[in-house]
Enzyme design. Structure first.
Site: not given
Length: 739
Positions: A202-203, A603, A677, A709
């Site tokens: 994800e990051e 978000s 999510d 999400h």
């Protein structure tokens, strides 16, 4: 009297004639909820897809992908032909005993195929196996047989082998012999070889799981191993089936343990693995955020950071040793972003992207890590290096130099000189250079001009047009007035925004305002590019009589790294201040109803909306989609980059918490969240709901049991639309409210 009568007859005839002409011109259709979202919708955001173009290896041809078709296009002449005949490919696949005619045809007509480097064959996953087939149907084979899904498959640089992950172990298969080779043996649910865990996916790797990379000669693979054993598990229940299902993931929350990461270098000749010695960096305080190979095909480079991401080391690992050597350490006044990989030159030197000055610029380093010079400088940012013409000593790059609202292509000398702008059309330009650097593709658009793709030579001379989006069919609709605005703040700054006014806008009236925001650090939403058919929901609201303002807080504007740093350790605080500056600007307009200003986002935008409604009295209503409600709930790598850990910044976490400020809710709040999510967990909304109830605050809540999400669908769209109408235009009762 006679003159008056003649004049009356004349005017009457003119009026009749004008009426006749008006009757012949059909009235433009309004863009309503039913126009876009009804059962017989005539508008959709995918109405005018732009073909995807990429250069083929010979540098003379392009691959055009459009509506599932692959076309080979000669770059200069425009002559085109199908890249392959799906019938032939299907015949090749059908020759295999385990693929029938119907399946072969479906596989051959897939819209997303993985081509080999020569573009004469494809790799096809099917029923957990991998298949290889020549496009002309002359050869096909099954590459894998063992149980378990073969995933993340990647061709070697010369198409001689394929690497893939099965059950979290790394494998290769030789295309000539179909012999499979296992490179790692310790893969498990908690140990992943060559496949990122959730937080790195994800990051760090921008939602790409593959974390293995071939050397340029195809003889070695460097890969990352992730050990999630120290990471706390997080359970997500699915209550839709009769028997509850539990998805358990490893999710490191801010301040808790990260996955442990090692770097392995695997030799394909003997299937041995050497581990890079990272003992100089404590395992619990290191992030490995990039890996790759130098042009010698033997030396590995790595990007390592501390978990707070206040520095980044560039390391190289020589083939004779597993001990890395640090070339230099990158620092800034706040956090250090993981930017582009180094661009290596023939003499071993390299170009490095850095935000150390407060703007993203290029620097030229020697092979041993000594700075030669800054290649670019000034109050503007480089966005991407496309090509380096070493014989000429020129660098081609995109940058937001003319305006931070649009990217252009520039050329600058490696040694000295001022950047020369090569693109001329106003708006945003997406550039793709040919392998040899002799030319480039430019797909450009502006707020008022749909995308056009053209070919240019390296000097910026136009060769020809490849594609121009035809939007003439949109002329039958009544569109709003859409323009960018610059909003002056009370402290001498400016905010970027875009304003959408109803087609029948009347400045003598007062309108409700709905503000849309994302607001994450250095993540702009305002750009001079085509968005007409991507913002149809806004058009529906404008037709209803609502003015839409999209705005970027300064930290989100993308104008500079230093503007993003204003959010450091206090996410939401300065962003809200900028939103209130935008409200002050709105209230200075006579056509704005100051009592009907709403805010919405998803978000990070959901967090900012919830934060605003609990830390300000400026908003009448807000929709917070999938919001982070306390940064202690979000993942380590994203949160700690901006906030550090809760132990190191307790005041910052308290100051930015929506949950702790629930008792201060002002305005009507709608919370939306997907119950599955795995990014911003439902726990965020649950904690806020609990705090709001304990504070006896009214609010609205809508949960989506099957959504993660991203939330989509007719119910979601109608729910958000109805909430905006009933809070901004309570005098209206749209039919959707009665469904």
């Amino acid at each position: 009297m006679r003159r008056s009568r003649l004049l009356w007859i004349f005017l009457t005839c003119v009026a009749i004639h004008q009426g006749t002409v008006a009757d012949e011109i059909p009235a433009k259709k309004p863009i309503t909820f039913d126009t876009v979202y009804g059962p017989h919708a005539t508008l959709n955001p995918f109405r005018h897809p732009t073909p995807r173009f990429q250069w083929l290896p010979d540098g003379a041809h392009l691959l055009q992908t459009h509506r599932g078709q692959y076309t080979k296009v000669h770059a200069k002449t425009g002559d085109s032909s199908p890249l392959f005949d799906p019938t032939q490919l299907a015949q090749g696949l059908e020759s295999l005993s385990d693929i029938d005619e119907s399946t072969a045809r479906k596989l051959a007509n897939k819209s997303h195929l993985k081509f080999n480097p020569a573009y004469d064959a494809v790799l096809i996953p099917h029923t957990d196996r991998l298949y290889f087939a020549k496009l002309d149907g002359s050869f096909a084979c099954r590459l894998t047989d063992a149980a378990g899904t073969a995933e993340l498959a990647q061709f070697g640089p010369h198409g001689e082998s394929v690497a893939f992950v099965r059950d979290n172990d790394l494998y290769t298969v030789d295309l000539a012999t179909q012999a499979e080779q296992r490179l790692t043996t310790d893969g498990s649910q908690l140990i992943r070889n060559g496949k990122a865990d959730w937080v790195y996916w994800e990051e760090v790797f921008h939602r790409q799981f593959r974390t293995f990379w071939y050397s340029g000669d195809g003889a070695q693979i460097v890969y990352l191993q992730f050990n999630d054993t120290p990471v706390a598990p997080f359970s997500i229940p699915n209550n839709v089936p009769d028997t509850q299902r539990i998805h358990e993931m490893r999710y490191p929350k801010a301040g808790t343990a990260n996955p442990l990461v090692q770097v392995g270098i695997a030799s394909l000749a003997d299937a041995t693995v050497r581990w890079v010695d990272l003992s100089a960096y404590p395992p619990e305080d290191r992030l490995v955020v990039r890996a790759g190979w130098l042009p010698d095909h033997q030396t590995v480079y790595l990007f390592l950071q501390n978990r707070a991401q206040t520095w980044l080391d560039l390391l190289v690992v020589d083939p004779s040793s597993t001990t890395p050597r640090r070339l230099f350490r990158e620092t800034t006044a706040a956090w250090v972003n993981n930017l582009a990989p180094p661009h290596f030159l023939a003499d071993g030197s390299f170009l490095w992207e850095s935000e150390r000055s407060g703007w993203r610029h290029l620097y030229h380093y020697t092979a041993d890590g000594q700075l030669r010079r800054a290649v670019s400088a000034g109050p503007w940012e480089v966005s991407e290096v496309h090509f380096v013409d070493e014989p000429a000593g020129d660098v081609y790059f995109s940058a937001a130099k003319k305006s931070h609202l649009e990217d252009h292509l520039y050329r600058v000398s490696l040694d000295s000189g001022k950047p020369v702008q090569l693109t001329t059309a106003d708006g945003s330009h997406r550039i793709r250079f040919s392998p040899s650097g002799g030319g480039y593709l430019d797909t450009h658009s502006s707020l008022e001009r749909p995308p056009t793709t053209e070919i240019y030579n390296s000097d910026g001379q136009r060769i020809r047009e490849l594609h121009k989006t035809d939007t003439s069919d949109l002329n039958e609709y009544q569109w709003s007035t859409h323009k960018t605005v610059s909003i002056e703040t009370g402290d001498g700054g400016t905010l970027d925004g875009s304003l959408m006014l109803p087609a029948d806008f009347d400045a003598s009236r007062q309108y409700p305002i709905w503000i849309k925001v994302y607001g994450g650090p250095h993540y702009p939403t305002i750009r001079n590019r085509w968005t007409k058919t991507h913002r149809l929901f806004d058009e529906v609201l404008a037709t209803s009589g609502i003015v839409i303002l999209r705005v970027d807080p300064r930290s989100a504007s993308g104008s500079s790294a230093q503007s993003a740093w204003t959010a450091y350790r206090r996410l939401g605080v300065n962003e809200l201040r900028d939103l209130e500056h935008a409200i002050d600007w709105l209230k200075s307009k006579s056509w704005v109803d100051p009592q009907r200003i709403g805010l919405g986002g998803h978000s990070y935008g959901g967090f900012l909306t919830a934060f605003a409604l609990t830390h300000s009295q400026s908003f009448a209503a807000g929709i917070a989609g999938a919001p982070v409600t306390d940064w202690r709930n979000y993942d380590t790598i994203y949160t700690e980059r901006y906030m550090n850990t809760p132990a190191a910044n307790p005041a910052g976490y308290d100051e930015t918490s929506v949950v702790k400020a629930a008792k201060n809710l002002h305005g009507r709040l709608l919370l939306l969240h997907g119950m599955l999510d795995d990014n911003v967990h439902l726990q965020n909304t649950t904690q806020l709901v609990n705090a709001l109830q304990r504070a006896d605050k009214d609010f609205e809540l809508m949960l989506y049991p099957r959504a993660k999400h991203g939330i989509h669908g007719a119910h979601y769209t109608r729910t958000t639309y109805n909430f905006i109408i009933k809070t901004m235009l309570p005098e209206q009762t749209p039919s959707q409210l009665q469904d």
